[in-house]
Design an enzyme around this catalytic site. Structure first.
Site, PDB file in Angstrom:
ATOM      1  N   LYS A  83     -57.153  31.430 -58.026  1.00 48.45           N
ATOM      2  CA  LYS A  83     -55.730  31.263 -58.307  1.00 48.45           C
ATOM      3  C   LYS A  83     -55.425  31.982 -59.607  1.00 48.45           C
ATOM      4  O   LYS A  83     -55.994  31.674 -60.655  1.00 48.45           O
ATOM      5  CB  LYS A  83     -55.383  29.782 -58.416  1.00 48.45           C
ATOM      6  CG  LYS A  83     -53.915  29.556 -58.765  1.00 48.45           C
ATOM      7  CD  LYS A  83     -53.536  28.108 -58.679  1.00 48.45           C
ATOM      8  CE  LYS A  83     -52.090  27.921 -59.112  1.00 48.45           C
ATOM      9  NZ  LYS A  83     -51.669  26.526 -58.999  1.00 48.45           N
ATOM     10  N   ARG A  92     -41.906  26.411 -59.414  1.00 45.86           N
ATOM     11  CA  ARG A  92     -41.775  25.514 -60.573  1.00 45.86           C
ATOM     12  C   ARG A  92     -40.369  24.929 -60.626  1.00 45.86           C
ATOM     13  O   ARG A  92     -40.174  23.794 -61.051  1.00 45.86           O
ATOM     14  CB  ARG A  92     -42.159  26.263 -61.857  1.00 45.86           C
ATOM     15  CG  ARG A  92     -43.654  26.583 -61.863  1.00 45.86           C
ATOM     16  CD  ARG A  92     -44.107  27.367 -63.076  1.00 45.86           C
ATOM     17  NE  ARG A  92     -45.509  27.789 -62.910  1.00 45.86           N
ATOM     18  CZ  ARG A  92     -46.117  28.695 -63.666  1.00 45.86           C
ATOM     19  NH1 ARG A  92     -45.453  29.273 -64.664  1.00 45.86           N
ATOM     20  NH2 ARG A  92     -47.379  29.017 -63.443  1.00 45.86           N
ATOM     21  N   LYS A 141     -50.208  29.476 -68.225  1.00 43.83           N
ATOM     22  CA  LYS A 141     -51.382  28.762 -67.707  1.00 43.83           C
ATOM     23  C   LYS A 141     -52.627  29.661 -67.757  1.00 43.83           C
ATOM     24  O   LYS A 141     -53.568  29.477 -66.997  1.00 43.83           O
ATOM     25  CB  LYS A 141     -51.098  28.276 -66.280  1.00 43.83           C
ATOM     26  CG  LYS A 141     -49.891  27.331 -66.194  1.00 43.83           C
ATOM     27  CD  LYS A 141     -49.745  26.676 -64.815  1.00 43.83           C
ATOM     28  CE  LYS A 141     -48.572  25.697 -64.786  1.00 43.83           C
ATOM     29  NZ  LYS A 141     -48.451  24.997 -63.487  1.00 43.83           N
ATOM     30  N   GLU A 168     -65.845  32.375 -58.802  1.00 44.88           N
ATOM     31  CA  GLU A 168     -65.115  31.122 -58.559  1.00 44.88           C
ATOM     32  C   GLU A 168     -65.376  30.630 -57.130  1.00 44.88           C
ATOM     33  O   GLU A 168     -65.618  29.439 -56.899  1.00 44.88           O
ATOM     34  CB  GLU A 168     -63.601  31.331 -58.729  1.00 44.88           C
ATOM     35  CG  GLU A 168     -63.104  31.452 -60.168  1.00 44.88           C
ATOM     36  CD  GLU A 168     -63.021  30.099 -60.882  1.00 44.88           C
ATOM     37  OE1 GLU A 168     -63.433  29.072 -60.301  1.00 44.88           O
ATOM     38  OE2 GLU A 168     -62.559  30.085 -62.037  1.00 44.88           O
ATOM     39  N   LYS A 219     -54.691  33.076 -54.103  1.00 47.39           N
ATOM     40  CA  LYS A 219     -53.286  32.835 -54.424  1.00 47.39           C
ATOM     41  C   LYS A 219     -52.892  33.574 -55.686  1.00 47.39           C
ATOM     42  O   LYS A 219     -53.623  33.475 -56.678  1.00 47.39           O
ATOM     43  CB  LYS A 219     -53.110  31.339 -54.625  1.00 47.39           C
ATOM     44  CG  LYS A 219     -51.726  30.902 -54.998  1.00 47.39           C
ATOM     45  CD  LYS A 219     -51.735  29.451 -55.322  1.00 47.39           C
ATOM     46  CE  LYS A 219     -50.359  29.060 -55.826  1.00 47.39           C
ATOM     47  NZ  LYS A 219     -50.313  27.736 -56.325  1.00 47.39           N
ATOM     48  N   SER A 240     -44.116  31.315 -53.674  1.00 42.42           N
ATOM     49  CA  SER A 240     -42.657  31.245 -53.733  1.00 42.42           C
ATOM     50  C   SER A 240     -42.002  32.568 -54.114  1.00 42.42           C
ATOM     51  O   SER A 240     -41.012  32.975 -53.507  1.00 42.42           O
ATOM     52  CB  SER A 240     -42.244  30.140 -54.701  1.00 42.42           C
ATOM     53  OG  SER A 240     -42.807  30.361 -55.985  1.00 42.42           O
ATOM     54  N   TYR A 297     -43.823  29.722 -46.777  1.00 36.15           N
ATOM     55  CA  TYR A 297     -42.509  29.080 -46.599  1.00 36.15           C
ATOM     56  C   TYR A 297     -41.816  29.631 -45.356  1.00 36.15           C
ATOM     57  O   TYR A 297     -40.806  29.087 -44.932  1.00 36.15           O
ATOM     58  CB  TYR A 297     -41.649  29.286 -47.860  1.00 36.15           C
ATOM     59  CG  TYR A 297     -42.343  28.726 -49.091  1.00 36.15           C
ATOM     60  CD1 TYR A 297     -42.347  27.355 -49.326  1.00 36.15           C
ATOM     61  CD2 TYR A 297     -43.060  29.547 -49.961  1.00 36.15           C
ATOM     62  CE1 TYR A 297     -43.029  26.823 -50.410  1.00 36.15           C
ATOM     63  CE2 TYR A 297     -43.742  29.028 -51.046  1.00 36.15           C
ATOM     64  CZ  TYR A 297     -43.727  27.661 -51.266  1.00 36.15           C
ATOM     65  OH  TYR A 297     -44.413  27.139 -52.326  1.00 36.15           O
TER      66      TYR A 297
HETATM   67  C1  PBG Z   1     -49.455  23.681 -59.040  1.00 38.81           C
HETATM   68  C2  PBG Z   1     -49.110  24.718 -58.054  1.00 38.81           C
HETATM   69  C3  PBG Z   1     -48.346  25.885 -58.263  1.00 38.81           C
HETATM   70  C4  PBG Z   1     -48.191  26.462 -57.010  1.00 38.81           C
HETATM   71  C5  PBG Z   1     -48.893  25.669 -56.083  1.00 38.81           C
HETATM   72  N1  PBG Z   1     -49.462  24.606 -56.751  1.00 38.81           N
HETATM   73  C6  PBG Z   1     -47.679  26.426 -59.458  1.00 38.81           C
HETATM   74  C7  PBG Z   1     -48.415  26.728 -60.675  1.00 38.81           C
HETATM   75  O1  PBG Z   1     -49.647  26.791 -60.708  1.00 38.81           O
HETATM   76  O2  PBG Z   1     -47.730  26.893 -61.687  1.00 38.81           O
HETATM   77  C8  PBG Z   1     -47.377  27.695 -56.732  1.00 38.81           C
HETATM   78  C9  PBG Z   1     -46.898  27.855 -55.342  1.00 38.81           C
HETATM   79  C10 PBG Z   1     -45.787  28.826 -55.177  1.00 38.81           C
HETATM   80  O3  PBG Z   1     -45.369  29.543 -56.098  1.00 38.81           O
HETATM   81  O4  PBG Z   1     -45.268  28.875 -54.051  1.00 38.81           O
HETATM   82  N2  PBG Z   1     -50.648  23.711 -59.669  1.00 38.81           N
END
Ligand code: PBG
Length: 333
Positions: free
Chosen positions: A203, A213, A226, A242, A257, A283, A322
């Site tokens: 990720k 968010r 992050k 990982e 991701k 998203s 989505y």
């Molecule tokens: C939370 C999480 C996130 C997403 C899925 N789980 C956001 C982040 O890490 O800030 C993002 C999913 C998306 O953007 O559709 N840990």
């Protein structure tokens, strides 16, 4: 690569000349069973709350989530991924609402399982960001640094809380070191032997998470980024480390991701490990296609399907998207 005759004995356009023939030589196919549908949950009854940064996506109250689950079943979508928009007054520094057996996530999980049982899978996200007042995925120290080992303790309890509510797949998205093994231990001890773990293994600290968010209500709260736990977009070998660790710790499947900008990571994962790999078309990727189609850049459905088949071509077993319901409807004609 086997030797082939040269032009004109070989004309690659021959098999492309007819629809039926293209159909015969198609190497990858997308079906509704490849799709996992992420849904956002909100408090209340009979609520549909459209998310402006994600056109066509809404937050649903628990009853609406159950309706969406029925719709997914009818469309042949095998699994939902749930995310809560926790009310502001229930967010705290330590995100302890994540451990509440009656939180939104648990109520939605139970409601879907009560209504549909084994007809559909429920994947639940493990990370504290929808529950913390600071929007980080874990516990922070005085300097705002997310502390790994203290966070692990909470994450294992969060995962157990979700499994107790009926979750079928636990999906840690927090990127703490050691979380997959710690969660597996807790699940085994609690006799949740068949609850799977899909690890968000690779990720990345991505700019494509913005609308999410907003959807879970953490964007206004998050200060900074992050980058001390999510991966650097420049790295590829590290993603494989990982993944290797998560497999060794007991992951049943792994995830990359975001999706489209990381197809090379999916391809390397598929080539180097024999484990199901999933992509999360996040998203921002979804919103860009929506915005592009609205701006007349291309046909909405064609853009959507071309991006989804790319994940299959790269080696994915499935895609969190989505677009799941829209794509499934299109696939069913
Ligand atoms: C939370 C999480 C996130 C997403 C899925 N789980 C956001 C982040 O890490 O800030 C993002 C999913 C998306 O953007 O559709 N840990």
């Amino acid at each position: 690569m086997s030797q082939q005759a040269s032009f004109p004995h070989t004309r690659l356009r021959r098999t492309r000349a007819h629809g039926w023939s293209r159909e015969m030589v198609r190497e990858n196919r997308l079906s509704a069973s490849d799709l996992i549908w992420p849904l956002f949950i909100t408090e209340g009854m009979g609520i549909e709350d459209p998310i402006t940064s994600l056109p066509g996506v809404s937050r649903w109250s628990v009853d609406g989530i159950v309706e969406r689950a029925r719709e997914a079943c009818d469309l042949g979508i095998p699994c939902l991924a749930l995310f809560p928009n926790t009310p502001a007054e229930k967010r705290s520094e330590d995100g302890k609402e994540a451990l509440n057996p009656d939180n939104l996530m648990c109520r939605a999980t139970k409601a879907v399982k009560d209504a549909l049982g084994d007809q559909i899978g429920i994947l639940t996200d493990v990370a504290l960001d929808p529950y913390t007042s600071h929007g980080q995925d874990g516990l922070i120290n005085d300097h705002g640094y997310v502390e790994n080992d203290r966070t692990l303790d909470l994450l294992t309890k969060q995962a157990l809380n979700q499994a107790n509510a009926g979750a079928d797949i636990i999906a840690p998205s927090d990127m703490m070191d050691g979380r997959v093994g710690a969660i597996r231990d807790v699940l085994e001890l609690a006799h949740h032997h068949n609850v799977q773990i899909m690890a968000y293994s690779a990720k990345y600290a991505s700019a494509f998470y913005g609308p999410f968010r907003d959807a879970v209500g953490s964007d206004g709260l998050l200060k900074g980024d992050k980058k001390t736990y999510q991966m650097d977009p420049a790295n590829s070998d590290e993603a494989l480390r990982e993944i290797a660790l998560d497999i060794a710790e007991g992951a049943d499947s792994v995830m990359v991701k975001p999706g489209l900008a990381y197809l090379d990571i999916i391809y390397r994962t598929k080539s180097e490990f024999n484990i199901p790999v999933f992509a999360y078309q996040v998203s921002g990727e979804y919103a860009l296609i929506k915005a592009g189609a609205a701006a007349g850049i291309g046909d909405h459905d064609a853009l959507m399907m071309e991006k989804l088949i790319a994940f299959k071509r790269a080696g994915c077993s499935g895609i969190l998207t989505y677009f799941a319901a829209d794509a499934a409807r299109l696939l069913h004609g």
